[in-house]
Scaffold this motif. Structure first.
Motif, mmCIF file in Angstrom:
data_model
loop_
_atom_site.group_PDB
_atom_site.id
_atom_site.type_symbol
_atom_site.label_atom_id
_atom_site.label_comp_id
_atom_site.label_asym_id
_atom_site.label_seq_id
_atom_site.Cartn_x
_atom_site.Cartn_y
_atom_site.Cartn_z
ATOM 1 N N ARG A 171 0.856 -1.190 0.000
ATOM 2 C CA ARG A 171 0.000 0.000 0.000
ATOM 3 C C ARG A 171 0.893 1.242 0.000
ATOM 4 O O ARG A 171 1.654 1.488 0.939
ATOM 5 N N TYR A 172 0.793 2.065 -1.057
ATOM 6 C CA TYR A 172 1.608 3.274 -1.230
ATOM 7 C C TYR A 172 0.753 4.512 -0.993
ATOM 8 O O TYR A 172 -0.310 4.671 -1.594
ATOM 9 N N GLN A 173 1.257 5.408 -0.148
ATOM 10 C CA GLN A 173 0.597 6.688 0.077
ATOM 11 C C GLN A 173 1.668 7.743 0.303
ATOM 12 O O GLN A 173 2.553 7.568 1.146
ATOM 13 N N SER A 174 1.627 8.834 -0.480
ATOM 14 C CA SER A 174 2.681 9.843 -0.371
ATOM 15 C C SER A 174 2.187 11.175 -0.911
ATOM 16 O O SER A 174 1.418 11.232 -1.873
ATOM 17 N N GLN A 175 2.640 12.262 -0.266
ATOM 18 C CA GLN A 175 2.342 13.598 -0.774
ATOM 19 C C GLN A 175 3.229 13.950 -1.967
ATOM 20 O O GLN A 175 2.888 14.826 -2.755
ATOM 21 N N GLY A 176 4.361 13.283 -2.066
ATOM 22 C CA GLY A 176 5.228 13.479 -3.224
ATOM 23 C C GLY A 176 4.876 12.495 -4.323
ATOM 24 O O GLY A 176 3.770 11.949 -4.381
ATOM 25 N N ALA A 177 5.833 12.254 -5.202
ATOM 26 C CA ALA A 177 5.601 11.322 -6.310
ATOM 27 C C ALA A 177 5.563 9.887 -5.782
ATOM 28 O O ALA A 177 6.307 9.535 -4.867
ATOM 29 N N ILE A 178 4.676 9.092 -6.360
ATOM 30 C CA ILE A 178 4.627 7.663 -6.051
ATOM 31 C C ILE A 178 5.294 6.920 -7.199
ATOM 32 O O ILE A 178 4.785 6.890 -8.313
ATOM 33 N N ASP A 179 6.428 6.352 -6.892
ATOM 34 C CA ASP A 179 7.219 5.609 -7.880
ATOM 35 C C ASP A 179 7.359 4.180 -7.352
ATOM 36 O O ASP A 179 8.153 3.911 -6.455
ATOM 37 N N ILE A 180 6.545 3.278 -7.892
ATOM 38 C CA ILE A 180 6.565 1.889 -7.440
ATOM 39 C C ILE A 180 7.690 1.177 -8.175
ATOM 40 O O ILE A 180 7.522 0.696 -9.297
ATOM 41 N N SER A 181 8.845 1.171 -7.560
ATOM 42 C CA SER A 181 10.047 0.602 -8.197
ATOM 43 C C SER A 181 10.562 -0.530 -7.307
ATOM 44 O O SER A 181 11.242 -0.285 -6.318
ATOM 45 N N LEU A 182 10.212 -1.750 -7.660
ATOM 46 C CA LEU A 182 10.504 -2.912 -6.837
ATOM 47 C C LEU A 182 11.572 -3.798 -7.474
ATOM 48 O O LEU A 182 11.628 -3.926 -8.702
ATOM 49 N N SER A 183 12.406 -4.370 -6.627
ATOM 50 C CA SER A 183 13.375 -5.381 -7.038
ATOM 51 C C SER A 183 13.257 -6.551 -6.080
ATOM 52 O O SER A 183 12.871 -6.384 -4.920
ATOM 53 N N LEU A 184 13.600 -7.741 -6.578
ATOM 54 C CA LEU A 184 13.513 -8.951 -5.766
ATOM 55 C C LEU A 184 14.896 -9.593 -5.694
ATOM 56 O O LEU A 184 15.565 -9.759 -6.723
ATOM 57 N N TYR A 315 3.268 19.708 1.796
ATOM 58 C CA TYR A 315 4.316 19.205 0.902
ATOM 59 C C TYR A 315 3.753 18.894 -0.481
ATOM 60 O O TYR A 315 4.369 19.211 -1.503
ATOM 61 N N SER A 316 2.560 18.298 -0.516
ATOM 62 C CA SER A 316 1.970 17.913 -1.803
ATOM 63 C C SER A 316 1.625 19.118 -2.659
ATOM 64 O O SER A 316 1.596 19.030 -3.880
ATOM 65 N N ALA A 317 1.351 20.268 -2.010
ATOM 66 C CA ALA A 317 0.982 21.462 -2.767
ATOM 67 C C ALA A 317 2.196 22.244 -3.269
ATOM 68 O O ALA A 317 2.110 22.949 -4.268
ATOM 69 N N ILE A 318 3.343 22.090 -2.588
ATOM 70 C CA ILE A 318 4.491 22.933 -2.928
ATOM 71 C C ILE A 318 5.557 22.200 -3.728
ATOM 72 O O ILE A 318 6.374 22.827 -4.411
ATOM 73 N N ILE A 319 5.550 20.867 -3.691
ATOM 74 C CA ILE A 319 6.649 20.130 -4.308
ATOM 75 C C ILE A 319 6.637 20.263 -5.831
ATOM 76 O O ILE A 319 7.694 20.378 -6.458
ATOM 77 N N ALA A 320 5.446 20.268 -6.457
ATOM 78 C CA ALA A 320 5.395 20.396 -7.919
ATOM 79 C C ALA A 320 5.894 21.767 -8.387
ATOM 80 O O ALA A 320 6.712 21.847 -9.304
ATOM 81 N N PRO A 321 5.439 22.901 -7.774
ATOM 82 C CA PRO A 321 6.007 24.200 -8.171
ATOM 83 C C PRO A 321 7.515 24.278 -7.958
ATOM 84 O O PRO A 321 8.226 24.898 -8.759
ATOM 85 N N ILE A 322 7.999 23.656 -6.905
ATOM 86 C CA ILE A 322 9.438 23.688 -6.651
ATOM 87 C C ILE A 322 10.197 22.916 -7.736
ATOM 88 O O ILE A 322 11.233 23.367 -8.228
ATOM 89 N N ALA A 323 9.668 21.764 -8.122
ATOM 90 C CA ALA A 323 10.316 20.986 -9.177
ATOM 91 C C ALA A 323 10.373 21.775 -10.479
ATOM 92 O O ALA A 323 11.404 21.790 -11.176
ATOM 93 N N LEU A 324 9.285 22.468 -10.803
ATOM 94 C CA LEU A 324 9.260 23.277 -12.026
ATOM 95 C C LEU A 324 10.210 24.463 -11.917
ATOM 96 O O LEU A 324 10.880 24.831 -12.889
ATOM 97 N N LEU A 325 10.289 25.086 -10.724
ATOM 98 C CA LEU A 325 11.200 26.220 -10.545
ATOM 99 C C LEU A 325 12.654 25.773 -10.697
ATOM 100 O O LEU A 325 13.471 26.495 -11.286
ATOM 101 N N VAL A 326 12.985 24.599 -10.176
ATOM 102 C CA VAL A 326 14.353 24.085 -10.328
ATOM 103 C C VAL A 326 14.679 23.892 -11.805
ATOM 104 O O VAL A 326 15.755 24.272 -12.275
ATOM 105 N N LEU A 327 13.755 23.315 -12.541
ATOM 106 C CA LEU A 327 13.981 23.106 -13.971
ATOM 107 C C LEU A 327 14.147 24.444 -14.696
ATOM 108 O O LEU A 327 15.057 24.615 -15.510
ATOM 109 N N MET A 328 13.277 25.408 -14.372
ATOM 110 C CA MET A 328 13.395 26.737 -14.980
ATOM 111 C C MET A 328 14.712 27.399 -14.593
ATOM 112 O O MET A 328 15.348 28.066 -15.417
ATOM 113 N N GLY A 329 15.122 27.231 -13.324
ATOM 114 C CA GLY A 329 16.371 27.829 -12.875
ATOM 115 C C GLY A 329 17.576 27.275 -13.615
ATOM 116 O O GLY A 329 18.478 28.020 -14.003
ATOM 117 N N VAL A 330 17.588 25.965 -13.833
ATOM 118 C CA VAL A 330 18.706 25.350 -14.565
ATOM 119 C C VAL A 330 18.738 25.855 -16.005
ATOM 120 O O VAL A 330 19.809 26.181 -16.539
#
Length: 584
Positions: A171-184, A315-330
């Motif tokens: 069960r995955y729950q997160s305010q950020g990105a949910i990346d289901i990346s599993l290894s066995l 966190y869920s409301a601010i993380i997407a604008p921050i990610a876009l600002l970082v990309l714009m800044g670069v």
């Protein structure tokens, strides 16, 4: 053919088509059923390593986040793929299911690893019997001690009995990105994977530490604030990557999950601010590209606003604008570098290459974060790889900056000629080389006639213009390998490697005439020149060589100024040069 036979044939054809369609539908339904009920049969080999295990799971979205594990056991799961498992930013809860089948004669101990650690809450349920569950509850919003295995990633031991199946729900729950990346993994492969990663991270953070030590030592030595800005950028971004990789949570604040999530935002904003500040300084943006410099300050202002707002915004409301600002800044920093390079900035060359590599890594990682690319080694670590290349290349940019600073420390700011320091370094070198290689060497010493009275009559501003005029003429006259320097005040020197005495006489007279014709009217100036030649005197050292040319200048002033005098003409018998008394 009779109508009756046609009808019979038509009916037979229809029945065959219907049978084919039925078989096809059964195959399709069976396929979907298999996909909806993924079963992973454990290989007979003891060693297991399935890197992209997310291909073998089923997925279920829970938009309201209200389903229990008993509810999802009766739900229908959709087949997964690497792209589908990277959900991106979402408010939904996501469930993953897989059935592990052990057809061997003994129990198997396996490890299920979630390789993207920035998941707020991750609950794992192993079905040990009807309605019976072994539960693992972890995530970066829970204390680190809640983890089954003390590791930066989320690792869960799974036991599959002999000749049986074990159903696992996640069960995955997160305010950020949910990346289901599993290894066995089996135990040996898991340990080997940890060892390889420790080596890789050791190299990465070792390079970061070396860059921090180097930049701090250089800053202490040269006191250039660009090195301080670089230090701040590398330090904050390196610490951010520690959080991003889960290492900071494991070693720095294992009992402070809230701070771990808050610091993630704070550090990336501080790193962006420091990166922009470094860019403005190293490229001299305020002087070279003032409009783009203003834009960089605006981006810095936005970063400060988001930094101050982060403790009060979800966190869920601010993380997407921050990610876009970082990309714009670069992208903006890359634009700064390209503009500065077009205007001839030498540090901008390495700078553009550095930020290009970082931009590529950032774009790949952000596309993975937003669910547009699957989770792979490259997409997960692209940002880290790009950042390491970028930091190393930026250090080369600073090396170019050091060369510029060294050049500035040996350059006279008024005339842009070499200064006294450069002259004192170069004359002994040229003197020794000329004697060892038996080649000609000449030295000119000159100054502006009656400069004190010229300053008194016209003012210091006009006096500076006169000095600049002489400097401009000497820059044209003293092309490499010749070296023109401002020795001090209104006095200048020119080192002439490979120039014999006859040529030095012609060059000196041409220089005297050039400066005489540079300014006109009441502002006109003249110069007196004394020169010495290595092949026309027995000079014990470079200092004696300079004293000879200086003595010849004194003679030129005694003869009425605005003339050229050679040392061997002043002292034809090679008598020692006499120290001169300053004559303005």
């Amino acid at each position: 053919m009779t109508p009756l036979r046609i009808a019979v044939s038509t009916q037979r054809l229809a029945r065959r088509v219907a049978a084919c369609v039925s078989v096809w539908l059964m195959l399709v339904l069976t396929t979907f059923a298999v996909q909806a009920e993924p079963i992973f049969v454990l290989p007979a080999a003891e060693r297991i390593h399935v890197q992209e295990f997310s291909r073998h799971i089923g997925l279920l979205e829970d938009p309201a986040g209200t389903l229990s594990v008993d509810d999802v056991t009766r739900a229908s799961f959709s087949p997964s793929s690497l792209a589908a498992a990277n959900v991106g930013f979402t408010t939904s809860v996501w469930w993953a299911r897989v059935t592990l089948s052990n057809q061997g004669p003994r129990e198997r101990e396996l490890y299920l690893r979630q390789t993207y650690p920035l998941i707020d809450y991750l609950d794992v349920y192993e079905q040990t019997g009807p309605g019976q569950w072994r539960t693992h509850r972890t995530g970066d919003r829970r204390p680190f001690a809640a983890r089954d295995i003390a590791h930066r990633d989320l690792v869960f031991p799974i036991y599959v009995p002999a000749g049986a199946e074990r159903v696992v729900y996640l069960r995955y729950q997160s305010q950020g990105a949910i990346d289901i990346s599993l290894s066995l993994y089996s135990s040996p492969e898991l340990l080997e994977s940890f060892s390889r990663e420790q080596l890789a991270y050791g190299i990465y953070y070792g390079c970061v530490i070396m860059l921090l030590v180097w930049s701090s030592l250089v800053f202490i030595a040269v006191r250039d604030k660009a090195f301080l800005a670089y230090f701040a950028y590398v330090a904050t971004f390196g610490l951010y990557m520690l959080i991003h990789n889960g290492l900071a949570y494991q070693y720095l604040w294992p009992e402070s999950p809230r701070w771990g999530n808050t610091s993630l935002i704070a550090l990336i904003m501080i790193a962006l601010f420091a990166g922009l500040q470094f860019s403005r300084m190293i490229l001299r943006a305020r002087e070279v590209i003032p409009r783009l410099d203003l834009g960089a300050r605006v981006v810095q202002g936005v970063a400060v606003v988001l930094l101050l707002a982060s403790p009060f915004v979800r966190y869920s409301a601010i993380i997407a604008p921050i990610a876009l600002l970082v990309l714009m800044g670069v992208i903006y920093m890359l634009t700064l570098g390209i503009s500065a390079m077009a205007l001839g900035s030498r540090p901008a060359r390495f700078y553009v290459i550095a930020w290009s590599s970082f931009l590529c890594g950032s774009v790949v990682f952000l596309l993975k974060t937003f669910g547009m690319l699957p989770h792979t080694f490259l997409t997960q670590n692209g940002w880290q790889i790009g950042s390491l290349l970028e930091m190393i290349l930026l250090s080369m940019t600073l090396s170019t900056r050091m060369n510029e600073l060294q050049h500035q420390s040996r350059t006279d700011p008024l005339t842009l000629l070499g200064n006294r320091r450069l002259f004192d370094d170069r004359l002994p070198e040229e003197f020794l080389q000329a004697r060892e290689q038996q080649r000609p060497l000449s030295l000119l010493v000159l100054d502006i006639d009656h400069f004190k009275s010229y300053n008194d009559r016209h003012g210091h501003a006009r006096g500076d213009e006169a000095i600049k005029a002489v400097g401009h003429a000497l820059r044209k006259f003293a092309r490499k390998p010749l070296l023109g320097c401002r020795y001090g005040g209104e006095e200048f020197t020119v080192i002439l490697p490979g120039v014999d005495c006859q040529t030095a006489a012609l060059m000196s007279e041409r220089l005297r005439r050039t400066i005489e014709e540079t300014l006109h009217g009441d502002l006109a100036i003249t110069i007196s020149i004394g020169y010495a030649c290595l092949d026309r005197g027995q000079f014990e050292s470079a200092d004696k060589f300079f004293e000879a040319a200086d003595s010849a200048l004194y003679t030129a002033k005694q003869r009425g100024r605005n003339c050229v005098v050679a040392f061997h003409e002043r002292n034809p018998e090679g008598a020692p040069a006499q120290p001169r008394v300053a004559i303005s």
